[in-house]
Design a protein around this motif. Structure first.
Motif, mmCIF file in Angstrom:
data_model
loop_
_atom_site.group_PDB
_atom_site.id
_atom_site.type_symbol
_atom_site.label_atom_id
_atom_site.label_comp_id
_atom_site.label_asym_id
_atom_site.label_seq_id
_atom_site.Cartn_x
_atom_site.Cartn_y
_atom_site.Cartn_z
ATOM 1 N N ALA A 20 8.697 2.278 4.216
ATOM 2 C CA ALA A 20 7.240 2.369 4.348
ATOM 3 C C ALA A 20 6.602 0.980 4.292
ATOM 4 O O ALA A 20 5.680 0.677 5.053
ATOM 5 C CB ALA A 20 6.668 3.266 3.255
ATOM 6 N N VAL A 21 7.107 0.126 3.408
ATOM 7 C CA VAL A 21 6.591 -1.243 3.306
ATOM 8 C C VAL A 21 6.889 -2.018 4.587
ATOM 9 O O VAL A 21 6.031 -2.740 5.110
ATOM 10 C CB VAL A 21 7.176 -1.954 2.065
ATOM 11 N N LEU A 22 8.090 -1.888 5.118
ATOM 12 C CA LEU A 22 8.444 -2.592 6.354
ATOM 13 C C LEU A 22 7.589 -2.120 7.535
ATOM 14 O O LEU A 22 7.154 -2.938 8.348
ATOM 15 C CB LEU A 22 9.924 -2.396 6.675
ATOM 16 N N VAL A 23 7.351 -0.831 7.621
ATOM 17 C CA VAL A 23 6.496 -0.303 8.693
ATOM 18 C C VAL A 23 5.075 -0.833 8.530
ATOM 19 O O VAL A 23 4.437 -1.235 9.513
ATOM 20 C CB VAL A 23 6.530 1.246 8.709
ATOM 21 N N GLY A 24 4.581 -0.875 7.298
ATOM 22 C CA GLY A 24 3.239 -1.409 7.044
ATOM 23 C C GLY A 24 3.128 -2.872 7.419
ATOM 24 O O GLY A 24 2.141 -3.298 8.019
ATOM 25 N N LEU A 25 4.140 -3.658 7.070
ATOM 26 C CA LEU A 25 4.134 -5.079 7.433
ATOM 27 C C LEU A 25 4.209 -5.273 8.950
ATOM 28 O O LEU A 25 3.565 -6.159 9.508
ATOM 29 C CB LEU A 25 5.291 -5.806 6.752
ATOM 30 N N ALA A 26 4.992 -4.451 9.607
ATOM 31 C CA ALA A 26 5.093 -4.541 11.064
ATOM 32 C C ALA A 26 3.757 -4.206 11.719
ATOM 33 O O ALA A 26 3.329 -4.884 12.662
ATOM 34 C CB ALA A 26 6.190 -3.608 11.572
#
Length: 57
Positions: free
Chosen positions: A9-15
């Motif tokens: 979820a954090v990686l998707v948010g950063l992307a």
């Protein structure tokens, strides 16, 4: 197992945040970097099939 879901979820948010920043900086129609008006005018007129008669004397 929860940490994997949180990490994804954090990686998707950063992307998504990076994509929004990139889109804001690269809007169509904006000119980036060193702008040379004469070169730009020549390209635009040639695309339209026009000739810059100010260059012919």
């Amino acid at each position: 197992m929860e940490w994997v879901i949180i990490g994804v979820a954090v990686l998707v948010g950063l992307a998504l945040a990076g994509l929004l920043v990139w889109k804001a900086k690269h809007q169509p129609g904006s000119v980036h970097g060193d702008f040379r008006f004469d070169q730009h005018k020549g390209l635009e007129t040639s695309k339209r099939g026009l000739f810059d008669k100010t260059k012919f004397r």
